[in-house]
Design a protein around this motif. Structure first.
Motif, PDB file in Angstrom:
ATOM      1  N   VAL A  47     -77.547  39.762 -36.048  1.00 36.72           N
ATOM      2  CA  VAL A  47     -78.046  40.402 -34.821  1.00 36.72           C
ATOM      3  C   VAL A  47     -77.779  41.905 -34.834  1.00 36.72           C
ATOM      4  O   VAL A  47     -76.848  42.382 -35.489  1.00 36.72           O
ATOM      5  CB  VAL A  47     -77.382  39.780 -33.565  1.00 36.72           C
ATOM      6  N   GLU A  48     -78.634  42.619 -34.103  1.00 39.57           N
ATOM      7  CA  GLU A  48     -78.430  44.067 -33.932  1.00 39.57           C
ATOM      8  C   GLU A  48     -77.378  44.325 -32.862  1.00 39.57           C
ATOM      9  O   GLU A  48     -76.507  45.181 -33.023  1.00 39.57           O
ATOM     10  CB  GLU A  48     -79.756  44.738 -33.544  1.00 39.57           C
ATOM     11  N   GLU A  49     -77.499  43.601 -31.743  1.00 41.33           N
ATOM     12  CA  GLU A  49     -76.510  43.754 -30.668  1.00 41.33           C
ATOM     13  C   GLU A  49     -76.511  42.518 -29.780  1.00 41.33           C
ATOM     14  O   GLU A  49     -77.499  41.780 -29.704  1.00 41.33           O
ATOM     15  CB  GLU A  49     -76.797  45.005 -29.824  1.00 41.33           C
ATOM     16  N   TYR A  50     -75.375  42.316 -29.119  1.00 44.24           N
ATOM     17  CA  TYR A  50     -75.250  41.249 -28.129  1.00 44.24           C
ATOM     18  C   TYR A  50     -75.409  41.860 -26.738  1.00 44.24           C
ATOM     19  O   TYR A  50     -75.033  43.007 -26.493  1.00 44.24           O
ATOM     20  CB  TYR A  50     -73.883  40.566 -28.216  1.00 44.24           C
ATOM     21  N   LEU A  51     -75.940  41.043 -25.804  1.00 45.76           N
ATOM     22  CA  LEU A  51     -76.080  41.464 -24.405  1.00 45.76           C
ATOM     23  C   LEU A  51     -75.356  40.455 -23.527  1.00 45.76           C
ATOM     24  O   LEU A  51     -75.488  39.236 -23.727  1.00 45.76           O
ATOM     25  CB  LEU A  51     -77.558  41.530 -24.003  1.00 45.76           C
ATOM     26  N   GLU A  52     -74.584  40.951 -22.558  1.00 43.54           N
ATOM     27  CA  GLU A  52     -73.891  40.045 -21.629  1.00 43.54           C
ATOM     28  C   GLU A  52     -74.400  40.265 -20.208  1.00 43.54           C
ATOM     29  O   GLU A  52     -74.787  41.386 -19.839  1.00 43.54           O
ATOM     30  CB  GLU A  52     -72.379  40.232 -21.698  1.00 43.54           C
ATOM     31  N   PRO A  53     -74.422  39.208 -19.384  1.00 45.54           N
ATOM     32  CA  PRO A  53     -74.936  39.334 -18.010  1.00 45.54           C
ATOM     33  C   PRO A  53     -73.976  40.130 -17.125  1.00 45.54           C
ATOM     34  O   PRO A  53     -72.761  39.976 -17.221  1.00 45.54           O
ATOM     35  CB  PRO A  53     -75.051  37.882 -17.540  1.00 45.54           C
ATOM     36  N   MET A  54     -74.561  40.950 -16.261  1.00 46.83           N
ATOM     37  CA  MET A  54     -73.788  41.769 -15.317  1.00 46.83           C
ATOM     38  C   MET A  54     -74.163  41.393 -13.890  1.00 46.83           C
ATOM     39  O   MET A  54     -75.293  40.953 -13.624  1.00 46.83           O
ATOM     40  CB  MET A  54     -74.060  43.258 -15.550  1.00 46.83           C
ATOM     41  N   VAL A  55     -73.222  41.579 -12.966  1.00 47.95           N
ATOM     42  CA  VAL A  55     -73.484  41.336 -11.546  1.00 47.95           C
ATOM     43  C   VAL A  55     -72.955  42.516 -10.730  1.00 47.95           C
ATOM     44  O   VAL A  55     -71.979  43.168 -11.124  1.00 47.95           O
ATOM     45  CB  VAL A  55     -72.834  40.021 -11.046  1.00 47.95           C
TER      46      VAL A  55
END
Length: 681
Positions: A478-486
């Protein structure tokens, strides 16, 4: 012996034949707010007479049922008001609903009327509203009878989807605020839900009878945050019924009537549904145009199937059948839907050969927490599948995806709006369907941007969503991971501001704003990673603020993050069910979590004939280890005296056998071990 006969003539003739032993009495029974006369015949030696419910049902005629039916044509659109009650947790929504039901004669006035609309066992045990409930009220105002359709909604952030669905069927809301606690986080969130839907908002300040109540301060808060003048606020005490009649008057005066027209073709929105084992699906509908009557043939816009209306009516709050429902009214319909999938929340119903444009329905709920659910025994899989289907019909915010595990067998990956939502769903499965399940540790949905064209072709898209940590791709792919924000909102007394700010910063939160809503209360907004608040943040916030702080959050998209996967290994083989994902900069928390899980596994997994290494690893680096010792035969028992080399030879041969056994042996992890390991501390 007692007989219950409706005609008085037959009763008197019977009494005339054997008047020496039988006495005829006229009694009145109060039922659902109305008084009905009955004739009771009994022996003279019976001191007290009673009318049994069984006899009443047995001898009741269809003519009587027709008299009980309400003629809904008496309520044109201009005399209908549809409204919801919204508020933060424990601000008195259900108590106010009880008083409104009593004042309009929907229920008898007794001291036992507590949370009448909270019908689920889990609601009564926890003291919270989980499911939005509907009730129709008949209210006399200035010589005219009005039909008021009330929807009582939940107050917790995890059930906000229930609130948004209820609002779609209304033209106004009662915004309840506690006179002691003032505006809380969910009060703000619910206000903006109603404001965005352009509904009329009537602020109601409840619990003015409390010793520490300060309605003047709360009025100033409402004026400052919501820009609603204090003259519009109504001060009440729902517990004692103080000024509750004024609430009903303001509902009639301020909330507009529905815009639906009876002359248009029939069109109704399904905003809730339940499953009855004998009657099939019971759908709650809001009629947006035309009329529908018993025996009509209706079509579902979602499935295209045709059904015949077997029964329809209104909820008061129990079911009261009627012959018709007209535009602007809210009620229920039973149309012989036997399959759970046939009744979709947000579906449009219309008459046969009178097609209409489908209503917009509801935005699908966005799941914030995922967990695997598996039956305790695979023989219960079919029963559990039926239970999950019926419960997701009643709670449409749950997403379902089939899943399987080598250790736990076939099951599902379910998506929830929060941790409380997950716990309540699990509790309802046990209480309502007698289902015993294994629930895996909750996780949040991550995203990964794939790097190679081969992987993109394999997955079918460049950005993939990962709801199961076992499927988390390696960093090389993968190039980058994304995590959910609130975006989290914290409202607290200013005495606890320092502690709460430290807590938020320790959870990688970014402060966005800080506003004083009055002299002593602060509203802070933080951007949180969802993974940091999903398990124990709310509990810590409450304990730090002595229970005074409130918390609410809403989705704020995804942001890039340095994520790592913690694997748990048994003799070098990963156990997928226990895989977790943590942020790179909170590895110290990952170490402690890995150590704790290894210790729980050591206690839970039974000993084998060979040694078992229980390890937690990040990539190839082992961060924690526990060893389960092997059962060991005493091979030196037959050696009494003699040379030491003989003993060493026997011990060496045993060690080689154990080494070989460990290399080829499989560790069978029983389900009990998983249950114990997955229990949170």
């Amino acid at each position: 012996m007692q007989l219950l006969l409706r005609p008085v003539v037959s009763a008197l003739s019977l009494a005339g034949r054997c008047c020496s032993r039988i006495k005829v009495c006229r009694v009145k029974r109060r039922n659902q707010g109305s008084t009905q006369p009955f004739t009771l015949i009994r022996h003279r030696w019976i001191k007290t007479g009673c009318v049994s419910t069984y006899c009443e049902r047995q001898y009741s005629s269809s003519a009587q049922n027709k008299q009980n039916n309400v003629d809904m044509s008496e309520f044109p659109v201009d005399r209908i008001r549809n409204f919801s009650i919204i508020a933060h947790i424990d601000h008195g929504k259900s108590t106010l609903a009880d008083r409104l039901l009593e004042m309009t004669g929907a229920i008898a006035k007794t001291e036992r009327n507590k949370q009448v609309l909270d019908k689920l066992q889990v609601e009564r045990e926890r003291g919270i509203t989980v499911k939005a409930q509907t009730a129709s009220l008949f209210y006399q105002h200035e010589g005219q009878t009005y039909l008021l359709n009330l929807i009582d909604t939940p107050g917790h952030v995890d059930f906000s989807y229930e609130v948004s669905r209820s609002i779609s069927a209304c033209q106004g809301v009662l915004l309840i605020v506690d006179a002691n606690q003032g505006i809380q986080a969910q009060t703000v969130a619910n206000f903006y839900l109603a404001f965005e839907a352009q509904l009329t908002i009537i602020p109601v300040i409840n619990k003015i009878d409390l010793r520490n109540a300060d309605p003047d301060r709360v009025e100033k808060q409402i004026e400052k945050i919501f820009d609603i003048s204090k003259e519009e606020c109504i001060r009440i005490s729902a517990k004692h019924g103080t000024n509750v009649d004024q609430v009903l008057q303001e509902v009639v005066k301020r909330i507009p009537c529905p815009t639906a027209k009876v002359e248009e073709p029939f069109k109704a929105l399904v905003f809730d549904s339940t499953f009855d084992h004998y009657r099939g699906v019971v759908a709650n509908i809001a009629v947006f145009g035309g009329q529908v009557s018993k025996g009509d043939r209706i079509i579902s816009a979602h499935t295209g199937k045709t059904y015949e209306v077997n029964e329809l009516g209104i909820l008061r709050p129990d079911e009261h059948p009627t012959d018709r429902l007209y535009a602007g009214q809210v009620g229920y319909v039973i149309a012989g839907m036997k399959e759970v999938k046939e009744a979709q929340v947000g579906d449009t119903l219309y008459l046969h050969k009178q097609p209409v444009e489908a209503l917009p329905g509801f935005k699908p709920a966005k799941s914030m927490v995922f967990a695997g659910i598996y039956p305790m025994d695979q023989s219960e899989y079919t029963t559990l599948r039926s239970a999950v289907e019926k419960l997701t019909l009643n709670d449409s915010s749950v997403t379902v995806q089939r899943d399987s595990s080598l250790a736990l067998g076939a099951g599902w990956r379910l998506g929830f709006l929060g941790l409380l939502h997950m716990e309540v769903f699990n509790q309802r499965l046990e209480q309502e369907y007698n289902a015993s399940v294994i629930v895996t540790a909750p996780t949040v949905p991550y995203k990964a941007v794939l790097s190679s064209a081969k992987l993109i072709k394999e997955y079918g898209e460049e950005v993939v969503t990962i709801v199961n940590p076992a499927q988390f791709p390696d960093k090389s792919q993968v190039e980058e991971y994304l995590e959910p924000m609130v975006m989290g909102t914290v409202i607290t007394p200013d005495d606890f501001t320092g502690k709460i700010m430290s807590l938020c910063l320790s959870r990688r939160a970014i402060q966005k704003s800080m506003v004083y809503i009055d002299d002593h209360r602060v509203m802070m907004k933080y951007l949180f990673p969802l993974n940091e608040i999903v398990v124990d943040f709310y509990d810590q916030l409450k304990s730090m603020s002595s229970g005074y702080a409130s918390f609410d959050y809403e989705d704020a998209g995804y942001e890039p993050a340095e994520l790592i996967k913690i694997d748990f290994l048994l003799n070098g083989r990963p156990v997928e069910e226990l895989t977790t994902i943590v942020h790179k900069y909170v590895q110290d928390r990952g170490y402690s979590m890995g150590k704790a899980m290894c210790e729980r596994l050591k206690e839970s997994i039974p000993r084998q004939m060979f040694e078992i290494a229980v390890q937690a690893a990040i990539g190839s680096k082992v961060i924690a280890r526990e060893t389960i010792k092997a059962y060991r035969k005493n091979v030196l028992a037959k050696c009494y005296g003699g040379d030491i080399t003989r003993k060493m030879k026997l011990l060496k041969r045993q060690a080689e056998g154990k080494k070989k056994m460990r290399r080829i042996g499989n560790v069978e992890v029983p389900k009990d071990a998983f249950i114990n390991a997955l229990k949170r501390k």
